[in-house]
Write a protein that holds these residues in place. Structure first.
Motif, PDB file in Angstrom:
ATOM      1  N   SER A 265       0.853  -1.193   0.000  1.00  0.00           N
ATOM      2  CA  SER A 265       0.000   0.000   0.000  1.00  0.00           C
ATOM      3  C   SER A 265       0.891   1.246   0.000  1.00  0.00           C
ATOM      4  O   SER A 265       2.082   1.165   0.324  1.00  0.00           O
ATOM      5  N   GLU A 266       0.321   2.393  -0.343  1.00  0.00           N
ATOM      6  CA  GLU A 266       1.097   3.633  -0.372  1.00  0.00           C
ATOM      7  C   GLU A 266       1.638   3.965   1.015  1.00  0.00           C
ATOM      8  O   GLU A 266       2.754   4.471   1.151  1.00  0.00           O
ATOM      9  N   ARG A 267       0.878   3.656   2.040  1.00  0.00           N
ATOM     10  CA  ARG A 267       1.328   3.903   3.424  1.00  0.00           C
ATOM     11  C   ARG A 267       2.548   3.041   3.763  1.00  0.00           C
ATOM     12  O   ARG A 267       3.505   3.511   4.374  1.00  0.00           O
ATOM     13  N   GLN A 268       2.520   1.766   3.318  1.00  0.00           N
ATOM     14  CA  GLN A 268       3.654   0.865   3.565  1.00  0.00           C
ATOM     15  C   GLN A 268       4.898   1.329   2.796  1.00  0.00           C
ATOM     16  O   GLN A 268       6.010   1.258   3.310  1.00  0.00           O
ATOM     17  N   ARG A 269       4.687   1.801   1.560  1.00  0.00           N
ATOM     18  CA  ARG A 269       5.820   2.313   0.772  1.00  0.00           C
ATOM     19  C   ARG A 269       6.435   3.526   1.447  1.00  0.00           C
ATOM     20  O   ARG A 269       7.662   3.692   1.479  1.00  0.00           O
ATOM     21  N   ALA A 270       5.587   4.408   1.976  1.00  0.00           N
ATOM     22  CA  ALA A 270       6.078   5.620   2.645  1.00  0.00           C
ATOM     23  C   ALA A 270       6.962   5.282   3.839  1.00  0.00           C
ATOM     24  O   ALA A 270       7.898   6.028   4.157  1.00  0.00           O
ATOM     25  N   MET A 271       6.692   4.164   4.494  1.00  0.00           N
ATOM     26  CA  MET A 271       7.516   3.739   5.633  1.00  0.00           C
ATOM     27  C   MET A 271       8.890   3.244   5.184  1.00  0.00           C
ATOM     28  O   MET A 271       9.851   3.274   5.951  1.00  0.00           O
ATOM     29  N   ILE A 272       8.980   2.802   3.937  1.00  0.00           N
ATOM     30  CA  ILE A 272      10.248   2.286   3.400  1.00  0.00           C
ATOM     31  C   ILE A 272      11.090   3.410   2.797  1.00  0.00           C
ATOM     32  O   ILE A 272      12.307   3.443   2.952  1.00  0.00           O
ATOM     33  N   ARG A 273      10.420   4.358   2.109  1.00  0.00           N
ATOM     34  CA  ARG A 273      11.135   5.464   1.463  1.00  0.00           C
ATOM     35  C   ARG A 273      11.841   6.327   2.500  1.00  0.00           C
ATOM     36  O   ARG A 273      11.249   6.730   3.489  1.00  0.00           O
ATOM     37  N   GLY A 274      13.093   6.612   2.252  1.00  0.00           N
ATOM     38  CA  GLY A 274      13.870   7.425   3.182  1.00  0.00           C
ATOM     39  C   GLY A 274      14.476   6.621   4.296  1.00  0.00           C
ATOM     40  O   GLY A 274      15.458   7.031   4.915  1.00  0.00           O
ATOM     41  N   ARG A 275      13.908   5.447   4.571  1.00  0.00           N
ATOM     42  CA  ARG A 275      14.427   4.599   5.650  1.00  0.00           C
ATOM     43  C   ARG A 275      15.269   3.454   5.088  1.00  0.00           C
ATOM     44  O   ARG A 275      16.427   3.302   5.425  1.00  0.00           O
ATOM     45  N   GLU A 276      14.669   2.643   4.211  1.00  0.00           N
ATOM     46  CA  GLU A 276      15.403   1.515   3.620  1.00  0.00           C
ATOM     47  C   GLU A 276      15.917   1.848   2.216  1.00  0.00           C
ATOM     48  O   GLU A 276      16.909   1.292   1.768  1.00  0.00           O
TER      49      GLU A 276
END
Length: 551
Positions: A81-92
């Protein structure tokens, strides 16, 4: 070892303004091991950046991922989901853009922006995040690492800002960093230091990378493997060493041959042909209010004296801000010189283009760096080329129409383009129209201001070949302004090196390529070679770098 990235059968679809759907990425496969740096190489429109952005589950407006899978550290970026992607972007997964200036907020201090991702993802307490940022500034060889973060983006150089963008991407300890043409806008002297810093930190931290570029020599210094793309399809993939030394695909070989433009084979006899066409004596030009001595506050060009011989070409090189483009604008009369004398074919030129005769305007034409901004978007190619024909030669009707066809033929463009607008042309086509417009005047000399810097290597090489062909046919002379030494050496008989507004040296490549001035030596030594070991083995005098480097 398990791959960090696994892309299988990736397809990306774009929707045109008319609603038509086009596949722009056509079934691409890509693996990246942990700690490996893979370069995506190809001309504009090949799909390099599009593929890189899909690793974050992102596509540009009007595009969508229409097929395939993209697994990064076991997670499928397509199905999240877009929310899950947002948690990965910038972090992983982190991203370093081509323009670092666009990545920073001009109203906030640098340190606050670099550590922001640690607050968003709750990775570190503020004090720890700040210390980590400072340690990254040190690792990236930034000056005054303890204090540089207190500045605002406009208070640091372009090379420093690009490394600060890398610090922002690396502070979260990502598994993968995407570099999207991060050194394209930098001078060669700055580019070397930035590349060194990137390479050192990536290898030391074992971070994997995707490096998007059209510059094979830059890629050779940083990538372990190279993926060659064209029209959204993989043409060839292999280790950097293999691609550079044993390329199999014809397109890869074309990219390699285009990187080193062929030197001129039509050198004129200096003694027999040396007649001055353009003479510039003690020219000073700049910006800002005029001072008591009659000169501007900012003197971008100071006391420059240059001669261009008939039928010969002069290159002007130097880093950004050295005065190259200001000199070109002054020669063209767009920015009138404050002092000095300009003579074209024995007749003195007025400082301002407004004061020059129509004949003088016709004889000296200028072609600008960005074809996008120098061609009227509301006019057809026919109108753009027809205007100088009417203005300089009074052509109308069928005579003008016939000449437009001839001009398009001269620059190897099909006559069918006549009715199109600039927006419907590629970058290389637009630059050819720019040249056709200059040729319409039937000039004696053309000023070329960084005309290939916005073009891909293959397209740029084709433009250089075109200029050589036109010179042979029309007995033209060129002044070629660039920071790309390989391009200048391919077309110029004389090379002037500028530094801080002054001419520091003039070199005749046919006689000697060995520069004498320390800044010229630094500049010539900073041009990357198609050799993966070049950067690691490069030794530059620290005193020279300190005195003349602005990374």
């Amino acid at each position: 070892m398990e791959n960090l990235v696994e892309i299988r059968g990736l397809k990306v679809e774009a929707t045109t303004d008319s609603g038509r759907r086009l596949d722009i990425i056509k079934g691409v496969d890509l693996d990246i091991a942990p700690g490996e740096i893979v370069a995506l190489i190809g001309e504009s429109g090949s799909g390099k950046t599009t593929i890189a952005l899909t690793l974050m589950g992102y596509t540009r407006t009007g595009c969508r991922i229409s097929g395939g899978s993209i697994r990064v550290a076991g997670k499928d970026m397509v199905t999240l989901s877009e929310r899950q992607r947002a948690m990965i972007r910038g972090r992983e997964i982190s991203y370093v853009p081509q323009s670092a200036a666009a990545a920073f907020n001009p109203t906030k201090r640098i340190i606050d922006q670099v550590v922001e991702v640690t607050h968003i993802h709750k990775l570190l307490p503020p004090a720890e995040a700040r210390q980590k940022a400072i340690s990254l500034f040190k690792a990236l060889s930034l000056p005054n690492p303890e204090q540089i973060g207190e500045r605002y983006p406009h208070q640091v150089s372009g090379g420093q800002l690009q490394r600060l963008a890398a610090a922002m991407a690396l502070i979260s300890d990502p598994k993968l960093v995407i570099f999207d043409e991060p050194t394209t806008a930098l001078d060669v002297t700055t580019q070397i230091e930035v590349l060194r810093a990137f390479k050192s930190v990536m290898k030391k931290s074992g971070i994997a990378g995707v490096y998007v570029s059209h510059d094979l020599a830059v890629v050779a210094q940083i990538a372990d493997r190279i993926l060659v793309l064209r029209n959204g399809e993989v043409q060839e993939v292999g280790s950097t060493e293999t691609i550079l030394n044993d390329a199999k695909h014809p397109y890869t070989r074309e990219l390699l041959s285009a990187f080193e433009p062929k030197p001129r084979g039509d050198q004129l006899d200096l003694a027999a042909e040396a007649k001055p066409l353009l003479e510039i004596n003690a020219l000073t030009a700049g910006y800002g209010p005029v001072q008591e001595d009659g000169l501007p506050l900012v003197r971008a060009v100071q006391e420059a004296s240059i001669t261009v011989q008939k039928g010969r070409n002069l290159g002007i090189i130097g880093e950004s801000g050295c005065g190259k483009s200001t000199l070109a604008r002054s020669i063209a009369g767009i920015l009138p010189a404050s002092s000095g004398k300009l003579t074209l074919d024995g007749r003195q030129l007025a400082p301002s283009a407004r004061q020059r005769s129509r004949e003088q305007l016709r004889e000296l034409q200028i072609v600008f760096q960005h074809a996008d901004t120098s061609l009227n978007p509301a006019k057809s190619i026919e109108d753009i080329l027809g205007r100088p024909l009417t203005f300089y030669h009074g052509m109308k009707g069928s005579q003008r129409s016939t000449r437009i066809d001839q001009l398009l033929d001269m620059v190897h463009l099909p006559k069918a383009l006549r009715s199109r607008t600039p927006a419907e042309l590629s970058g290389g086509q637009k630059q050819r129209v720019n040249f056709a417009r200059a040729l319409a005047a039937e000039p004696k000399i053309i000023l070329c201001d960084e005309i290939t810097s916005a073009l891909d290597t293959v397209v740029a090489a084709a433009v250089i070949d075109l200029l050589k062909e036109l010179q042979r046919e029309l007995a033209l002379s060129y002044i070629f302004i660039s920071h790309d030494l390989s391009v200048v050496e391919a077309i110029c008989d004389e090379i002037v090196v500028m530094y801080r507004g002054k001419k520091v040296e003039q070199i005749t490549p046919a006689i000697s390529k060995v520069p004498q001035h320390p800044y010229s030596q630094l500049l010539f030594s900073s041009v990357p070679k198609l050799d993966p070991n070049w950067l690691d083995s490069l030794e530059r005098d620290p005193e020279l770098v300190k005195a003349y480097g602005h990374a």
